[in-house]
Design an enzyme around this catalytic site. Structure first.
Site, PDB file in Angstrom:
ATOM      1  CG  ASP A 120       5.239  -1.125 -13.841  1.00 39.18           C
ATOM      2  OD1 ASP A 120       6.744  -0.717 -15.167  1.00 39.18           O
ATOM      3  OD2 ASP A 120       5.842  -0.896 -13.248  1.00 39.18           O
TER       4      ASP A 120
ATOM      5  CG  HIS B  78      10.363  -3.833 -40.986  1.00 37.43           C
ATOM      6  ND1 HIS B  78       9.218  -4.448 -39.051  1.00 37.43           N
ATOM      7  CD2 HIS B  78      10.620  -2.880 -39.566  1.00 37.43           C
ATOM      8  CE1 HIS B  78       9.758  -3.434 -38.441  1.00 37.43           C
ATOM      9  NE2 HIS B  78      10.381  -2.557 -38.658  1.00 37.43           N
TER      10      HIS B  78
HETATM   11  P1  NDP Z   1      -1.403  -3.318  -5.780  1.00 36.33           P
HETATM   12  O1  NDP Z   1      -0.571  -2.289  -4.752  1.00 36.33           O
HETATM   13  O2  NDP Z   1      -2.454  -2.884  -6.696  1.00 36.33           O
HETATM   14  O3  NDP Z   1      -1.650  -4.366  -3.893  1.00 36.33           O
HETATM   15  C1  NDP Z   1      -1.767  -5.817  -4.921  1.00 36.33           C
HETATM   16  C2  NDP Z   1      -3.365  -5.655  -5.165  1.00 36.33           C
HETATM   17  O4  NDP Z   1      -4.199  -6.988  -4.854  1.00 36.33           O
HETATM   18  C3  NDP Z   1      -4.231  -5.763  -3.276  1.00 36.33           C
HETATM   19  O5  NDP Z   1      -4.663  -4.700  -2.315  1.00 36.33           O
HETATM   20  C4  NDP Z   1      -4.027  -7.027  -2.800  1.00 36.33           C
HETATM   21  O6  NDP Z   1      -5.322  -6.941  -1.462  1.00 36.33           O
HETATM   22  C5  NDP Z   1      -4.963  -7.117  -4.035  1.00 36.33           C
HETATM   23  N1  NDP Z   1      -4.836  -8.887  -4.381  1.00 36.33           N
HETATM   24  C6  NDP Z   1      -6.066  -9.355  -4.049  1.00 36.33           C
HETATM   25  N2  NDP Z   1      -6.186 -10.544  -4.692  1.00 36.33           N
HETATM   26  C7  NDP Z   1      -4.569 -10.878  -4.927  1.00 36.33           C
HETATM   27  C8  NDP Z   1      -3.539 -12.284  -4.931  1.00 36.33           C
HETATM   28  N3  NDP Z   1      -4.607 -13.033  -4.991  1.00 36.33           N
HETATM   29  N4  NDP Z   1      -2.744 -12.052  -4.687  1.00 36.33           N
HETATM   30  C9  NDP Z   1      -2.090 -10.750  -4.910  1.00 36.33           C
HETATM   31  N5  NDP Z   1      -2.579  -9.780  -4.282  1.00 36.33           N
HETATM   32  C10 NDP Z   1      -3.881  -9.433  -4.629  1.00 36.33           C
HETATM   33  O7  NDP Z   1      -0.406  -3.799  -6.715  1.00 36.33           O
HETATM   34  P2  NDP Z   1       0.890  -4.686  -6.594  1.00 36.33           P
HETATM   35  O8  NDP Z   1       1.888  -4.203  -4.835  1.00 36.33           O
HETATM   36  O9  NDP Z   1       1.610  -5.390  -7.738  1.00 36.33           O
HETATM   37  O10 NDP Z   1       2.054  -3.456  -7.385  1.00 36.33           O
HETATM   38  C11 NDP Z   1       1.868  -3.114  -8.603  1.00 36.33           C
HETATM   39  C12 NDP Z   1       2.079  -1.790  -8.869  1.00 36.33           C
HETATM   40  O11 NDP Z   1       3.671  -1.133  -8.383  1.00 36.33           O
HETATM   41  C13 NDP Z   1       2.517  -1.054 -10.250  1.00 36.33           C
HETATM   42  O12 NDP Z   1       1.535  -0.317 -11.031  1.00 36.33           O
HETATM   43  C14 NDP Z   1       3.221  -1.050 -10.560  1.00 36.33           C
HETATM   44  O13 NDP Z   1       3.899   0.223 -11.614  1.00 36.33           O
HETATM   45  C15 NDP Z   1       3.735  -0.459  -9.157  1.00 36.33           C
HETATM   46  N6  NDP Z   1       4.798  -0.471  -8.896  1.00 36.33           N
HETATM   47  C16 NDP Z   1       6.627  -0.466  -9.182  1.00 36.33           C
HETATM   48  C17 NDP Z   1       7.633  -0.200  -8.595  1.00 36.33           C
HETATM   49  C18 NDP Z   1       8.516  -0.920  -9.333  1.00 36.33           C
HETATM   50  O14 NDP Z   1       8.947  -1.627 -10.510  1.00 36.33           O
HETATM   51  N7  NDP Z   1      10.018  -0.261  -9.119  1.00 36.33           N
HETATM   52  C19 NDP Z   1       7.831   1.135  -7.971  1.00 36.33           C
HETATM   53  C20 NDP Z   1       6.395   0.820  -7.453  1.00 36.33           C
HETATM   54  C21 NDP Z   1       5.392   0.898  -7.780  1.00 36.33           C
HETATM   55  P3  NDP Z   1      -4.262  -7.082  -0.243  1.00 36.33           P
HETATM   56  O15 NDP Z   1      -4.426  -5.551   0.110  1.00 36.33           O
HETATM   57  O16 NDP Z   1      -6.274  -7.278   0.449  1.00 36.33           O
HETATM   58  O17 NDP Z   1      -3.739  -7.843  -0.047  1.00 36.33           O
END
Ligand code: NDP
Length: 422
Positions: free
Chosen positions: A274, A371
């Site tokens: 992001d 550039h």
């Molecule tokens: P996700 O919601 O996709 O959560 C991370 C996923 O990765 C979980 O399902 C987790 O599984 C899985 N996972 C697998 N292996 C690992 C590991 N080793 N460590 C951690 N997680 C693992 O994404 P994020 O929570 O990372 O959020 C990022 C997204 O949120 C981006 O798309 C961003 O654009 C968006 N976003 C950004 C905001 C901001 O910047 N203000 C606000 C809201 C959203 P499990 O569920 O089993 O833990």
């Protein structure tokens, strides 16, 4: 103009594109463009999906980061960004490469309380229950703790005017963590509501990711900076001066940082991260002492030029759209499947390489020389030059008194006329 956009999100892709074509009076050829870049799985990522939007992806080369050679995929529509990154990296490679560090890698989220008559008392009460609240946070997303991460710290800040921010620090492991953190925050907010008898104004991640800082440094013998008639020592001295100006003046600092973000965003996009999150965090960090300043610094003792770039880089290697985007997956492979902290290190080094090349050009020949050559190519293509016509048109444009669209179109027309006559 009678198109009906009600329940647009419930329509099939074919219905949606037909409605848009009708509404915007698209020709069949224009409507067919939606199909060219259509990827069915991407309708799972965003709402009201029509098509993908193509952005060029290229490879920055010459990088050595923490003694390891790296190739770096970059997605950008701006000519010269990849050339500059590769050029900066080439200079640093001759001096042993970039060195990087990553501090603790935690994301911070906020629960904001409002209308508090005794904020200090409320803050004290929450602090007393910090350990319990960390457990509540972990219980809301238990898989994180199982992976070795989870909630680490609770901090309470009085913002004034009856507002309080409860900051939750979470080790998000391999993810960027925004969604996971938001889930945890909402659970903690409920418990705080019971504890303090107040409803939170909001619970949301902060993009000011000061607990996810990455630093890249390089040390260059000044001789490596020599450019044309400019000695390396002079270039180093001018680059240090340019760095000072970016510390003193927000007008300069904004452009200095834009150049750094040219590299950082390009790798963030290429790896499915992001980039808006990185942008907001970087600029907030650039203003951390109250004045907006350059994110990098360059200093010289006359023999060596030392560059340093520190900024928040809360990037992930899982989560978000990373697993759904085939090209992002491929790019992680090109990068050697880095861990999240390693990806942050790579991105920091790319930002510093970009900045090195930009400053060196700026204080010597100016950036336009290199550039413009690349910009002229974009101009010629925008004017309709075919790949076969490009070399001739570029040569003529280099010498043209005005390097604009009208001139380019005239040159193309003249070239085609000559061809027809032959
Ligand atoms: P996700 O919601 O996709 O959560 C991370 C996923 O990765 C979980 O399902 C987790 O599984 C899985 N996972 C697998 N292996 C690992 C590991 N080793 N460590 C951690 N997680 C693992 O994404 P994020 O929570 O990372 O959020 C990022 C997204 O949120 C981006 O798309 C961003 O654009 C968006 N976003 C950004 C905001 C901001 O910047 N203000 C606000 C809201 C959203 P499990 O569920 O089993 O833990």
């Amino acid at each position: 103009m009678t198109a009906d956009f009600r329940h647009f999100y419930q329509k099939s892709w074919a219905e949606r594109t037909a409605i848009v074509a009708d509404y915007s009076a698209l020709t069949p050829a224009e409507t067919a463009r939606f199909k060219t870049y259509y990827l069915p799985q991407h309708s799972e990522i965003i709402e009201n999906y029509l098509t993908d939007y193509p952005l060029p992806m290229g490879l920055a080369v010459n990088f050595v980061i923490d003694d390891q050679p790296r190739i770096i995929p970059m997605v950008t529509e701006e000519p010269s960004v990849i050339a500059a990154a590769s050029n900066g990296a080439k200079i640093v490679k001759r001096a042993g490469g970039f060195h990087t560090t990553v501090t603790r890698r935690e994301m911070i989220g906020q629960i904001v309380l409002e209308q508090l008559t005794e904020p200090a008392k409320t803050a004290a009460l929450i602090e007393q229950h910090a350990a319990d609240l960390l457990v509540v946070a972990d219980d809301a997303h238990p898989s994180l703790k199982r992976r070795g991460g989870g909630a680490k710290q609770l901090r309470v800040r009085q913002l004034g005017q009856g507002y309080l921010s409860v900051d939750l620090f979470v080790d998000v492991q391999a993810a960027m963590g925004a969604n996971m953190l938001n889930t945890m925050l909402e659970a903690v907010a409920k418990s705080i509501g019971v504890l303090t008898k107040t409803n939170a104004l909001m619970s949301i991640l902060s993009n000011y990711a000061t607990a996810s800082l990455a630093t890249a440094t390089c040390e260059l013998p000044v001789a490596l900076l020599q450019a044309g008639r400019y000695s390396g020592a002079l270039v180093a001295q001018k680059m240090a001066a340019a760095s000072t100006v970016a510390q003193l003046d927000p007008y300069r600092a904004a452009t200095h940082n834009k150049g750094i973000m040219n590299g950082i965003d390009a790798v963030a996009i290429a790896t499915g991260n992001d980039w808006r999150a990185l942008e907001s965090g970087a600029h907030a960090y650039a203003a951390r002492d109250g004045q907006y300043r350059g994110l990098s610094t360059w200093t010289t003792d006359g023999k060596t030029l030392t560059g340093q770039l520190t900024l928040p880089l809360p990037v992930g290697v899982v989560g978000g759209s990373i697993k759904i985007n085939d090209v992002a997956q491929l790019n992680h492979k090109l990068l050697g499947q880095p861990t999240a902290p390693t990806l942050a290190r790579i991105i920091a080094a790319t930002g510093l390489a970009q900045n090195l090349a930009a400053l060196r050009a700026l204080v010597t020949t100016g950036i336009q020389q290199g550039h413009m050559h690349l910009q002229l190519k974009s101009l010629a293509m925008a004017a309709g030059a075919t790949p076969a016509e490009l070399p001739t048109i570029l040569q003529q444009l280099e010498q043209a008194p005005h390097q604009d669209l009208t001139t380019t179109q005239q040159l193309i027309a003249a070239l085609r006329q000559t061809k027809d006559e032959n």
